[in-house]
Design an enzyme around this catalytic site. Structure first.
Site, PDB file in Angstrom:
ATOM      1  N   ALA A 175       5.608 -26.123  -1.113  1.00 20.82           N
ATOM      2  CA  ALA A 175       4.489 -25.546  -0.446  1.00 20.82           C
ATOM      3  C   ALA A 175       3.132 -25.765  -1.306  1.00 20.82           C
ATOM      4  CB  ALA A 175       4.744 -24.156  -0.177  1.00 20.82           C
TER       5      ALA A 175
ATOM      6  N   ARG B 202      -4.916 -29.357  -8.326  1.00 20.52           N
ATOM      7  CA  ARG B 202      -5.362 -30.335  -9.520  1.00 20.52           C
ATOM      8  C   ARG B 202      -5.592 -31.676  -9.214  1.00 20.52           C
ATOM      9  NH1 ARG B 202      -1.027 -28.207 -13.862  1.00 20.52           N
ATOM     10  NH2 ARG B 202      -1.911 -30.242 -14.825  1.00 20.52           N
TER      11      ARG B 202
ATOM     12  N   GLY C 266       9.800 -30.006  -5.121  1.00 24.84           N
ATOM     13  CA  GLY C 266       9.319 -30.985  -4.408  1.00 24.84           C
ATOM     14  C   GLY C 266       8.277 -32.074  -5.466  1.00 24.84           C
TER      15      GLY C 266
ATOM     16  N   ASN D 108       1.647 -32.851 -11.363  1.00 27.65           N
ATOM     17  CA  ASN D 108       0.549 -31.628 -10.974  1.00 27.65           C
ATOM     18  C   ASN D 108      -0.719 -32.435 -10.901  1.00 27.65           C
ATOM     19  OD1 ASN D 108       2.246 -29.120 -10.770  1.00 27.65           O
ATOM     20  ND2 ASN D 108       2.864 -30.013 -12.685  1.00 27.65           N
TER      21      ASN D 108
ATOM     22  N   ASN E 189      -8.393 -65.591  15.985  1.00 28.16           N
ATOM     23  CA  ASN E 189      -7.256 -64.966  16.731  1.00 28.16           C
ATOM     24  C   ASN E 189      -7.858 -63.647  17.470  1.00 28.16           C
ATOM     25  OD1 ASN E 189      -7.560 -63.742  13.942  1.00 28.16           O
ATOM     26  ND2 ASN E 189      -5.772 -62.577  14.490  1.00 28.16           N
TER      27      ASN E 189
END
Length: 455
Positions: A24, A29, A111, A235, A377
């Site tokens: 979450a 930072r 996470g 972090n 192209n």
């Protein structure tokens, strides 16, 4: 009266191991609007590493996200997702998943701590399940303990976690540091989480306080020591760069173990999904973006950039080549210095040796593309295709204005602008007629010098 009981109703619930991933964090930072766990390592969101590794160890995965994190929820699918609406600390985040802990062992991971390997996760789970361990945690012995929380042990058991700010000089001298990852029986975990308090300066519920609750319950708490590189948290941008270095080191080692020669490994940058088959050679300062497959025997020369491409086998790329997404380079083909290919198929044995751009093109086998050739192209709205037949020869400085087809065995003269199809075996000349004006260069130069003298 029927007194039989359905065996499925009488049997105890299945004991499934569950990994709860706390994801979450907002990345404050990092000075970023992107959720922290979506920042990439080797071209892949950091959360993806933890999801893939945990899936090899645990029966179930639950991801705790913040409100509005639809991209994180999409990445977590098909695993269960719960939302922490109020960010009141890591302990509070883990509580949001209590209803889906199930029965069995629960590990809480982070996470933003994505590099834990399946082997370390298995060791954590095994420690929890042996020696009457009530709670197992991950710890490390970093080269610089800095301000990590210290793990205080006695007779092989963890007696408490002490934060650096609260530690005595003797405790600060302890080299064993807390990584924050915990594993316990689901019922115990629920009880300990419900017992922690937010009576602290931040007014938050800290997951680490579960250790004190377990010790107070008289349960054995034991640490599993893992390498620092696996347990480093992310972090900040600086820590993201450190983690990237760790991931790159792993990828390079795996590539070399798989039969690839990296001439100067530290200068080669890989993506998590880069495939290098055996007997490939990669020279210094090569960068691989996502979606690259290099086939056996191919050599990538220095300062090349390859992304979204399939190359080889036995092809030669670079130096200073750029292969962009949608490119397929055939067997024994040659892409030389300062050549860029995008959404282009280069046939077996074909050559584009220098100073060329080929976009949305199909080049037949053994064709030769002269220096300075470009395919026009894009008309500002649509992309158009160029087809160059097998064994054709495109003269230097040719401009092929798509849509256009140059047939097999055809030839375009140097400096031509090709706007119409060229039949098989034909030669095309698309130059303006040259006219020589005797003496004109001298008079033109004199006129310019006179203007300069007059200001």
């Amino acid at each position: 009266m029927n007194t039989k009981t359905d065996p499925a109703l009488s049997s105890p619930p299945a004991r499934l191991s569950t990994a709860v991933i706390l994801a979450a964090g907002r990345g404050t930072r990092m000075k970023s609007e992107r959720p922290k766990v979506m920042h990439p390592l080797a071209g892949r969101p950091m959360l993806r590493y933890l999801l893939d590794n945990a899936a090899q160890v645990f029966d179930r995965i639950v991801v705790v996200i913040g409100p509005g994190m639809d991209d994180v929820a999409a990445l977590a699918a098909p695993h269960a997702v719960v939302v922490q609406h109020d960010r009141l600390g890591t302990g509070h985040a883990a509580r949001q998943a209590e209803s889906v802990f199930g029965y069995g062992d629960v590990a809480v991971l982070y996470g933003d701590n994505p590099l834990i390997t399946p082997g370390t996760m298995r060791a954590l789970l095994a420690q929890r399940r042996c020696d009457d361990t009530g709670l197992a945690l991950l710890a490390m012995e970093p080269a610089d303990p800095a301000k990590y929380g210290r793990v205080v042990t006695h007779d092989g058991q963890v007696v408490r976690i002490v934060e650096w700010a609260d530690a005595t000089p003797a405790e600060r001298a302890i080299g064993l540091c807390n990584a924050g990852v915990l594993c316990a029986d689901a019922a115990d975990f629920r009880r300990w989480l419900d017992g922690i308090s937010n009576d602290n300066a931040q007014g938050e519920y800290y997951l680490g306080d579960v250790v004190a609750r377990a010790v107070a319950d008289g349960r054995h708490v034991r640490a599993v020591v893992a390498p620092e590189d696996e347990l480093r948290g992310i972090n900040s941008r600086a820590e993201l760069a450190q983690a990237e270095a760790c991931v790159q080191a792993r990828l390079r080692q795996a590539a070399m173990a798989g039969g690839t020669t990296l001439v100067a490994p530290d200068t080669v940058f890989l993506c998590a999904d880069t495939v290098l088959e055996p007997d490939t050679v990669v020279h210094p300062h090569v960068v691989f973006g996502p979606g690259v497959h290099v086939r056996r025997g191919t050599e990538i020369h220095a300062f090349s950039h390859v992304e979204g491409a399939v190359v080889g086998p036995d092809a030669q790329i670079g130096p200073y080549a750029r292969l962009r997404p949608g490119t397929d380079v055939g067997a024994q083909a040659r892409v030389g210095n300062f050549v860029e290919l995008k959404a282009t198929t280069l046939g077996a044995g074909a050559k584009a040796s220098h100073l060329t751009y080929l976009g949305n093109a199909t080049v037949g086998a053994r064709a030769n593309i002269g220096a300075g050739t470009i395919t026009c192209n894009y008309d500002g709205v649509f992309k158009h295709a160029t087809e160059i037949g097998a064994d054709s020869f495109i003269g230097s400085d040719s401009v092929l204005v798509a849509p256009v087809r140059v047939g097999a065995r055809a030839l375009t003269a140097a400096g031509s602008v090709i706007t119409h199809d060229v039949p098989d075996g034909a030669m095309a000349l698309g130059r303006a007629r040259q006219a020589n004006r005797a003496g004109h260069a001298d008079t033109f130069r004199d006129r310019l010098k006179k203007k300069k003298e007059q200001g």
